[in-house]
Design a protein around this motif. Structure first.
Motif, PDB file in Angstrom:
ATOM      1  N   ALA A 191       0.829  -1.207   0.000  1.00  0.00           N
ATOM      2  CA  ALA A 191       0.000   0.000   0.000  1.00  0.00           C
ATOM      3  C   ALA A 191       0.863   1.257   0.000  1.00  0.00           C
ATOM      4  O   ALA A 191       0.570   2.231  -0.707  1.00  0.00           O
ATOM      5  CB  ALA A 191      -0.937  -0.020   1.205  1.00  0.00           C
ATOM      6  N   LEU A 192       1.948   1.256   0.780  1.00  0.00           N
ATOM      7  CA  LEU A 192       2.842   2.409   0.797  1.00  0.00           C
ATOM      8  C   LEU A 192       3.528   2.593  -0.548  1.00  0.00           C
ATOM      9  O   LEU A 192       3.689   3.726  -1.028  1.00  0.00           O
ATOM     10  CB  LEU A 192       3.883   2.231   1.902  1.00  0.00           C
ATOM     11  CG  LEU A 192       3.356   2.309   3.342  1.00  0.00           C
ATOM     12  CD1 LEU A 192       4.439   1.926   4.336  1.00  0.00           C
ATOM     13  CD2 LEU A 192       2.834   3.712   3.649  1.00  0.00           C
ATOM     14  N   ALA A 193       3.934   1.488  -1.177  1.00  0.00           N
ATOM     15  CA  ALA A 193       4.575   1.589  -2.490  1.00  0.00           C
ATOM     16  C   ALA A 193       3.616   2.100  -3.551  1.00  0.00           C
ATOM     17  O   ALA A 193       4.021   2.790  -4.488  1.00  0.00           O
ATOM     18  CB  ALA A 193       5.140   0.230  -2.892  1.00  0.00           C
ATOM     19  N   GLU A 231       9.106   0.588   7.480  1.00  0.00           N
ATOM     20  CA  GLU A 231       8.004   0.406   6.541  1.00  0.00           C
ATOM     21  C   GLU A 231       8.081   1.427   5.414  1.00  0.00           C
ATOM     22  O   GLU A 231       7.888   1.083   4.236  1.00  0.00           O
ATOM     23  CB  GLU A 231       6.668   0.531   7.264  1.00  0.00           C
ATOM     24  CG  GLU A 231       6.364  -0.599   8.231  1.00  0.00           C
ATOM     25  CD  GLU A 231       5.039  -0.419   8.932  1.00  0.00           C
ATOM     26  OE1 GLU A 231       4.471  -1.440   9.381  1.00  0.00           O
ATOM     27  OE2 GLU A 231       4.564   0.732   9.023  1.00  0.00           O
ATOM     28  N   ALA A 232       8.364   2.692   5.770  1.00  0.00           N
ATOM     29  CA  ALA A 232       8.491   3.720   4.744  1.00  0.00           C
ATOM     30  C   ALA A 232       9.653   3.422   3.808  1.00  0.00           C
ATOM     31  O   ALA A 232       9.547   3.563   2.581  1.00  0.00           O
ATOM     32  CB  ALA A 232       8.669   5.089   5.403  1.00  0.00           C
ATOM     33  N   ALA A 233      10.793   2.987   4.383  1.00  0.00           N
ATOM     34  CA  ALA A 233      11.953   2.652   3.550  1.00  0.00           C
ATOM     35  C   ALA A 233      11.651   1.469   2.646  1.00  0.00           C
ATOM     36  O   ALA A 233      12.019   1.458   1.461  1.00  0.00           O
ATOM     37  CB  ALA A 233      13.171   2.354   4.440  1.00  0.00           C
ATOM     38  N   ALA A 234      10.973   0.453   3.183  1.00  0.00           N
ATOM     39  CA  ALA A 234      10.624  -0.714   2.376  1.00  0.00           C
ATOM     40  C   ALA A 234       9.646  -0.340   1.266  1.00  0.00           C
ATOM     41  O   ALA A 234       9.739  -0.857   0.143  1.00  0.00           O
ATOM     42  CB  ALA A 234      10.022  -1.799   3.264  1.00  0.00           C
ATOM     43  N   THR A 286      11.818  -3.553 -12.442  1.00  0.00           N
ATOM     44  CA  THR A 286      11.444  -4.868 -12.966  1.00  0.00           C
ATOM     45  C   THR A 286      10.415  -4.759 -14.079  1.00  0.00           C
ATOM     46  O   THR A 286      10.455  -5.536 -15.047  1.00  0.00           O
ATOM     47  CB  THR A 286      10.888  -5.754 -11.849  1.00  0.00           C
ATOM     48  OG1 THR A 286       9.814  -5.065 -11.180  1.00  0.00           O
ATOM     49  CG2 THR A 286      11.975  -6.099 -10.835  1.00  0.00           C
ATOM     50  N   PHE A 287       9.512  -3.798 -13.980  1.00  0.00           N
ATOM     51  CA  PHE A 287       8.535  -3.623 -15.045  1.00  0.00           C
ATOM     52  C   PHE A 287       9.218  -3.212 -16.341  1.00  0.00           C
ATOM     53  O   PHE A 287       8.927  -3.770 -17.411  1.00  0.00           O
ATOM     54  CB  PHE A 287       7.491  -2.577 -14.645  1.00  0.00           C
ATOM     55  CG  PHE A 287       6.502  -2.258 -15.728  1.00  0.00           C
ATOM     56  CD1 PHE A 287       5.523  -3.168 -16.078  1.00  0.00           C
ATOM     57  CD2 PHE A 287       6.571  -1.057 -16.419  1.00  0.00           C
ATOM     58  CE1 PHE A 287       4.618  -2.885 -17.087  1.00  0.00           C
ATOM     59  CE2 PHE A 287       5.669  -0.771 -17.422  1.00  0.00           C
ATOM     60  CZ  PHE A 287       4.688  -1.689 -17.760  1.00  0.00           C
ATOM     61  N   ARG A 339       8.807   0.422  -4.453  1.00  0.00           N
ATOM     62  CA  ARG A 339       8.371   1.225  -5.596  1.00  0.00           C
ATOM     63  C   ARG A 339       9.449   1.266  -6.678  1.00  0.00           C
ATOM     64  O   ARG A 339       9.167   1.089  -7.874  1.00  0.00           O
ATOM     65  CB  ARG A 339       8.041   2.642  -5.134  1.00  0.00           C
ATOM     66  CG  ARG A 339       7.417   3.516  -6.223  1.00  0.00           C
ATOM     67  CD  ARG A 339       7.149   4.931  -5.742  1.00  0.00           C
ATOM     68  NE  ARG A 339       6.265   4.932  -4.593  1.00  0.00           N
ATOM     69  CZ  ARG A 339       6.641   5.276  -3.359  1.00  0.00           C
ATOM     70  NH1 ARG A 339       7.893   5.636  -3.129  1.00  0.00           N
ATOM     71  NH2 ARG A 339       5.777   5.269  -2.367  1.00  0.00           N
ATOM     72  N   SER A 340      10.677   1.469  -6.268  1.00  0.00           N
ATOM     73  CA  SER A 340      11.783   1.474  -7.238  1.00  0.00           C
ATOM     74  C   SER A 340      11.971   0.095  -7.868  1.00  0.00           C
ATOM     75  O   SER A 340      12.206  -0.022  -9.079  1.00  0.00           O
ATOM     76  CB  SER A 340      13.078   1.918  -6.545  1.00  0.00           C
ATOM     77  OG  SER A 340      12.934   3.209  -5.983  1.00  0.00           O
TER      78      SER A 340
END
Length: 458
Positions: A100-102, A115-118, A129-130, A123-124
């Motif tokens: 959810a954060l990502a 959690e914020a760092a993860a 990978t996409f 997200r990166s």
């Protein structure tokens, strides 16, 4: 957004591959003195297939293994001491928070620094990978396109290769339909067997009392007699067919044989509008209008007819399935060869005799199919029965009293918080299997009737 990019990539690859194959095949076809085995469109389709398959394989591999790779990446971002103190449910909840954060969505509670760092790292990772997967799919597709183009020669059998691919696709579609049916039957049968470990099959199939104990304690699961539900289902289905079959078939005969063209152009679409009305609307119509009307009619002639009864549900359901019988029967009647009718007229038969002795026997298979579709729709209907039948699972022989059906009971037993561990929820699968067997029996009976009349007609 990602899905749109992938779809755009596949469309671009397909368009480029098709154009490349067409240009190569067209150049061979216009060359002087060259005899080409396949037309340019087959060469174009051949290159397009070669381009699409590798790209899809790359995307499919990521769809299968990407979730596990992403999960391992998330686990690496969680501190070891936090990870050691989590059970399976806690880990799933934490992974959901990081996702959810990502994604940019908010989460409940205070966000921990890890959690914020993860979330930022995820997200990166997802972006990289996409891009990698899209690039790999594009490279695989372009490489396959160049290879396929190099194989195109004047004697290359592109048509045979394309037709083999089409045959495989058709076979796969047929297999999907068959395997889906087999999977549904297997899932119903597996869960129904679990149900019969709690309830004796004889008590289920021949029981006359339906009283499930949804708050079972000490092994008191209640009574699960099928006969009240089966009786209600059959009563409503028979009433619905008594309404739909005569009206629908007579309407089809009139529209196809007697009605002027202008009237047919208006009447048939109006009848088919009934098929597009949501069943919940028919349910309200039965509850508010038809039920009170039948009750008042019954009172006028000395009958006690409940506003919510098998009669109300059957009549409204019959009105609902009239378009299925009428439209399908009308199309089948119009497909009977004109020569059969002309031959009957030439022998001196009247129009009614021709319809009865020639037209209906010739169209019998299609008409039986229309009836079967209508019966299946009536057996599986839920919303009308919920509102109009009264939902009273009591074994009754009167169509003027409230009844319950199998479909409504399935909804009742599977609604709410169910764990599929006790007979209260597993009975839904046993009821579903019963409906499947009933429908299968109707199909077998219909095939028997069709074959018998076909032999007599031929």
């Amino acid at each position: 957004m990602n899905s749109l990019i992938i779809a755009a990539l596949l469309l671009v690859l397909l368009g480029l591959a098709y154009q490349t194959g067409w240009a190569r095949g067209g150049a061979l076809a216009t060359a002087t003195g060259t005899k080409v085995h396949s037309r340019p469109q087959y060469h174009a389709s051949y290159v397009a297939v070669w381009t699409l398959v590798p790209a899809l394989i790359v995307l499919l591999l990521w769809a299968v293994f990407g979730g596990g790779i992403t999960l391992n990446f998330i686990r690496e971002q969680i501190p070891a001491d936090v990870l050691a103190g989590l059970d399976a449910n806690g880990l799933n909840a934490l992974v959901a928070r990081i996702h959810a954060l990502a994604s940019g969505y908010g989460v409940v509670g205070e966000i921990q620094p890890y959690e914020a760092a993860a979330g930022n790292a995820l997200r990166s990772f997802q972006f990289i990978t996409f891009l990698g997967v899209v690039a790999a799919a594009a490279v695989a597709g372009l490489g396959a396109m160049l290879y396929a183009r190099s194989r195109i020669t004047a004697r290359h059998r592109a048509r045979n290769a394309v037709e083999r691919v089409i045959g495989f696709v058709l076979f796969a579609c047929s297999a999907i339909a068959i395997l889906t049916t087999a999977g549904i039957v297997a899932s119903l049968l597996t869960e129904a067997i679990k149900f019969f470990t709690f309830i004796n099959p004889l008590d289920f199939f021949f029981g006359t009392v339906w009283a499930p104990n949804n708050a079972a304690t000490g092994g008191d699961y209640g009574k699960y007699g099928l006969l009240p539900l089966l009786m209600g289902t059959l009563m409503i289905t028979v009433i619905a067919m008594c309404v739909a079959v005569p009206v629908g078939l007579m309407a089809a005969i009139y529209l196809s044989q007697y009605a002027p063209r202008q009237l047919r152009a208006v009447a048939k679409p109006i009848i088919e509008i009934l098929a597009g009305i949501p069943t919940i609307v028919f349910g309200f119509f039965a509850l508010v209008t038809v039920g009170p009307f039948l009750r008042d009619i019954g009172a006028a002639v000395g009958l006690n007819i409940n506003a919510t009864s098998a009669l109300t549900a059957g009549v409204v359901m019959g009105i609902m399935i009239i378009p299925f019988v009428s439209s399908l029967s009308d199309d089948i009647l119009n497909q009977v060869p004109r020569t059969l009718r002309d031959g009957a007229y030439g022998l001196g038969a009247t129009q009614s005799e021709t319809i009865r002795s020639v037209l209906l026997p010739a169209a019998l298979p299609g008409i039986v199919g229309a009836f079967l579709l209508a019966v299946s729709r009536a057996v599986g209907e839920t919303m009308i029965v919920v509102l109009a039948a009264g939902n009273s699972p009591v074994l009754r022989g009167s169509i003027f009293e409230p009844v319950a059906t199998i479909t409504v009971s399935i909804v009742n037993q599977l609604t709410g918080d169910t764990d599929f561990a006790g007979p209260q929820s597993l009975v839904g699968f046993a009821l579903g299997l019963t409906l499947f067997v009933i429908t299968l029996g109707l199909n077998i009976f219909a095939l028997y009737i069709v074959r018998r009349f076909r032999e007599q007609y031929e």
